[in-house]
Design an enzyme around this catalytic site. Structure first.
Site, PDB file in Angstrom:
ATOM      1  N   LYS A  63       0.848  -1.208   0.000  1.00 10.19           N
ATOM      2  CA  LYS A  63       0.000   0.000   0.000  1.00 10.19           C
ATOM      3  C   LYS A  63       0.870   1.240   0.000  1.00 10.19           C
ATOM      4  O   LYS A  63       2.045   1.224   0.392  1.00 10.19           O
ATOM      5  CB  LYS A  63      -0.946   0.033   1.212  1.00 10.19           C
ATOM      6  N   PRO A  73       9.378  -4.194  -0.136  1.00  9.42           N
ATOM      7  CA  PRO A  73      10.554  -3.998   0.726  1.00  9.42           C
ATOM      8  C   PRO A  73      10.239  -4.239   2.205  1.00  9.42           C
ATOM      9  O   PRO A  73       9.140  -3.931   2.661  1.00  9.42           O
ATOM     10  CB  PRO A  73      10.937  -2.537   0.474  1.00  9.42           C
ATOM     11  N   GLY A 104       9.722  -1.037   4.945  1.00  9.53           N
ATOM     12  CA  GLY A 104       9.840   0.012   3.935  1.00  9.53           C
ATOM     13  C   GLY A 104       8.721   1.035   3.940  1.00  9.53           C
ATOM     14  O   GLY A 104       8.715   1.941   3.115  1.00  9.53           O
ATOM     15  N   GLY A 105       7.731   0.871   4.840  1.00 14.25           N
ATOM     16  CA  GLY A 105       6.616   1.827   4.859  1.00 14.25           C
ATOM     17  C   GLY A 105       5.557   1.502   3.827  1.00 14.25           C
ATOM     18  O   GLY A 105       4.728   2.343   3.478  1.00 14.25           O
ATOM     19  N   ALA A 113       3.711  -1.502   4.150  1.00 13.62           N
ATOM     20  CA  ALA A 113       2.850  -2.501   4.810  1.00 13.62           C
ATOM     21  C   ALA A 113       3.120  -3.932   4.351  1.00 13.62           C
ATOM     22  O   ALA A 113       2.214  -4.754   4.325  1.00 13.62           O
ATOM     23  CB  ALA A 113       1.378  -2.152   4.636  1.00 13.62           C
ATOM     24  N   GLY A 114       4.378  -4.234   4.016  1.00 14.67           N
ATOM     25  CA  GLY A 114       4.711  -5.585   3.569  1.00 14.67           C
ATOM     26  C   GLY A 114       4.380  -6.647   4.613  1.00 14.67           C
ATOM     27  O   GLY A 114       3.735  -7.650   4.293  1.00 14.67           O
ATOM     28  N   GLY A 115       4.795  -6.434   5.839  1.00 15.79           N
ATOM     29  CA  GLY A 115       4.532  -7.407   6.910  1.00 15.79           C
ATOM     30  C   GLY A 115       3.039  -7.541   7.168  1.00 15.79           C
ATOM     31  O   GLY A 115       2.517  -8.648   7.391  1.00 15.79           O
ATOM     32  N   ALA A 146       0.655  -6.935   4.951  1.00 16.28           N
ATOM     33  CA  ALA A 146       0.052  -7.596   3.789  1.00 16.28           C
ATOM     34  C   ALA A 146       0.262  -9.108   3.871  1.00 16.28           C
ATOM     35  O   ALA A 146      -0.643  -9.888   3.551  1.00 16.28           O
ATOM     36  CB  ALA A 146       0.650  -7.037   2.505  1.00 16.28           C
ATOM     37  N   ASP A 186      -2.500  -1.765   9.998  1.00 10.26           N
ATOM     38  CA  ASP A 186      -2.617  -1.743   8.533  1.00 10.26           C
ATOM     39  C   ASP A 186      -3.188  -3.040   7.964  1.00 10.26           C
ATOM     40  O   ASP A 186      -3.417  -3.138   6.753  1.00 10.26           O
ATOM     41  CB  ASP A 186      -1.226  -1.534   7.892  1.00 10.26           C
TER      42      ASP A 186
HETATM   43  O1  C5P Z   1      -0.469  -1.408  14.705  1.00  9.20           O
HETATM   44  P1  C5P Z   1       0.949  -1.659  14.381  1.00  9.20           P
HETATM   45  O2  C5P Z   1       1.553  -2.754  15.228  1.00  9.20           O
HETATM   46  O3  C5P Z   1       1.203  -1.895  12.923  1.00  9.20           O
HETATM   47  O4  C5P Z   1       1.733  -0.339  14.738  1.00  9.20           O
HETATM   48  C1  C5P Z   1       3.135  -0.295  14.803  1.00  9.20           C
HETATM   49  C2  C5P Z   1       3.560   0.892  15.639  1.00  9.20           C
HETATM   50  O5  C5P Z   1       3.311   2.103  14.921  1.00  9.20           O
HETATM   51  C3  C5P Z   1       2.829   1.072  16.948  1.00  9.20           C
HETATM   52  O6  C5P Z   1       3.454   0.344  17.969  1.00  9.20           O
HETATM   53  C4  C5P Z   1       2.948   2.568  17.198  1.00  9.20           C
HETATM   54  O7  C5P Z   1       4.224   2.897  17.701  1.00  9.20           O
HETATM   55  C5  C5P Z   1       2.875   3.139  15.800  1.00  9.20           C
HETATM   56  N1  C5P Z   1       1.503   3.548  15.428  1.00  9.20           N
HETATM   57  C6  C5P Z   1       0.938   4.665  16.014  1.00  9.20           C
HETATM   58  N2  C5P Z   1      -0.327   5.038  15.674  1.00  9.20           N
HETATM   59  C7  C5P Z   1      -1.024   4.342  14.753  1.00  9.20           C
HETATM   60  C8  C5P Z   1      -0.459   3.209  14.128  1.00  9.20           C
HETATM   61  C9  C5P Z   1       0.806   2.836  14.494  1.00  9.20           C
HETATM   62  O8  C5P Z   1       1.560   5.320  16.857  1.00  9.20           O
HETATM   63  N3  C5P Z   1      -2.243   4.742  14.438  1.00  9.20           N
END
Ligand code: C5P
Length: 303
Positions: free
Chosen positions: A12, A101, A104-105, A107-109, A111, A143
């Site tokens: 994404k 990647p 990489g920002g 959302a690979g993991g 997805a 994500d």
């Molecule tokens: O939800 P997920 O585990 O993917 O989020 C990873 C990290 O990104 C969270 O531990 C948090 O530090 C940050 N995050 C956040 N606010 C969000 C989504 C993610 O601060 N809405």
């Protein structure tokens, strides 16, 4: 009969990423517009031949930096489906073929986890509903619900509360990957130390998507996390400039970075930008919107 389920896990990009206040649970309130891209990983599930505890016997990935143990979101997703189904499942092995990647920002993991939810669901005698899969997805990560559904959607809350957004036309992207990943929590933490104003309205992006106009969309792209990502990785500014000089309509940091995503006027321009940046970085081209997690042809599982 071969026993294997394969599923595509699409990347994404955030067309808009507005970051609001930090909540009591540590997450930030988001207003984001996700778009799924044609770039994908493949998740393959096969029966495991070793008996033991838990439904996952092992997980293997073809790229460095991917955890191959129970900390991997795909592993957690498989266990969560097994638990929620209540069915006695035979153990499985998970294989990840990475096109997205790592860290990489894009959302690979997440997805991979979404595609694993779908793949494991296909092994059940009584598959779980989409609503239940979305519930499990949201528990596993912010994500993951989006990567399960794909297309173009507005995400609020942690990013897990989704509503569809009308998107006309196809958009062409060139992507420049970084050798070293960025940690999402670190980027959010950096943002919290910065003087800033949250940019929550995605109106400009919504209007551009209605008009199917890449130039207007390029002007509307916005990422509140970009300043934090650039502060941690100042070298990315050079990448953004280089892509724009190579002919991209606009370059932005994708999500928490460090991938830089360049919106281009057409497929040819995206190829040119990717080729020019490709001298220095690993690059790819992609189109959006794309579907969410999807089972691939040839998947078969006899119960
Ligand atoms: O939800 P997920 O585990 O993917 O989020 C990873 C990290 O990104 C969270 O531990 C948090 O530090 C940050 N995050 C956040 N606010 C969000 C989504 C993610 O601060 N809405």
């Amino acid at each position: 009969m071969t026993q294997e389920i394969t599923a595509k896990a699409h990347a994404k990009v955030n067309l808009h990423l507005g970051v609001g206040h930090v909540r009591e649970d540590g997450y930030h309130e988001l207003v984001t517009v996700f778009q799924s891209l044609s770039l994908y990983d493949v998740v393959r599930i096969t029966p495991a031949d070793v008996m033991g505890a838990g439904c996952v016997e092992k997980l293997q990935a073809d790229a460095p930096g991917v955890p191959e143990d129970a900390s991997n979101l795909a592993w957690k997703a498989a266990e969560a489906v097994a638990q929620r189904s209540g069915e006695q499942l035979s153990r499985v092995a998970i294989e990840l073929r990475k096109g997205i990647p790592v860290a990489g920002g894009m959302a690979g993991g997440s997805a991979d986890a979404a595609a694993t939810l779908l793949a494991m669901n296909a092994t059940l005698q009584r598959p779980l509903s989409e609503a239940v899969l979305l519930e499990i997805a949201a528990e596993l990560g912010s994500d993951i619900p989006f990567t399960l559904l794909g297309e173009t959607r507005v995400g609020t809350g942690r990013g897990e509360a989704l509503t569809p957004l009308m998107s006309r036309g196809q958009y062409h992207w060139a992507l420049a990957f970084s050798k070293q990943g960025l940690s999402t929590p670190e980027v959010f933490a950096k943002l919290d130390t910065m003087e800033r104003e949250a940019h929550l309205s995605y109106e400009a992006v919504a209007q551009a998507l209605m008009r199917a106009d890449a130039q207007t969309l390029a002007e509307a792209l916005h990422n509140d996390l970009q300043a934090a990502a650039l502060s941690l990785r100042p070298d990315l500014r050079k990448v953004l400039n280089m892509g724009e000089r190579a002919g991209a309509l606009r370059g932005i940091v994708s999500g928490s970075g460090p991938t830089c995503a360049f919106l281009c006027a057409d497929a040819e321009s995206a190829q040119e930008v990717a080729a020019e940046l490709g001298v220095y970085y690993r690059t790819a081209t992609a189109t959006g919107p794309a579907p969410g997690a999807e089972l691939m042809e040839g998947s078969a599982w006899s119960i």
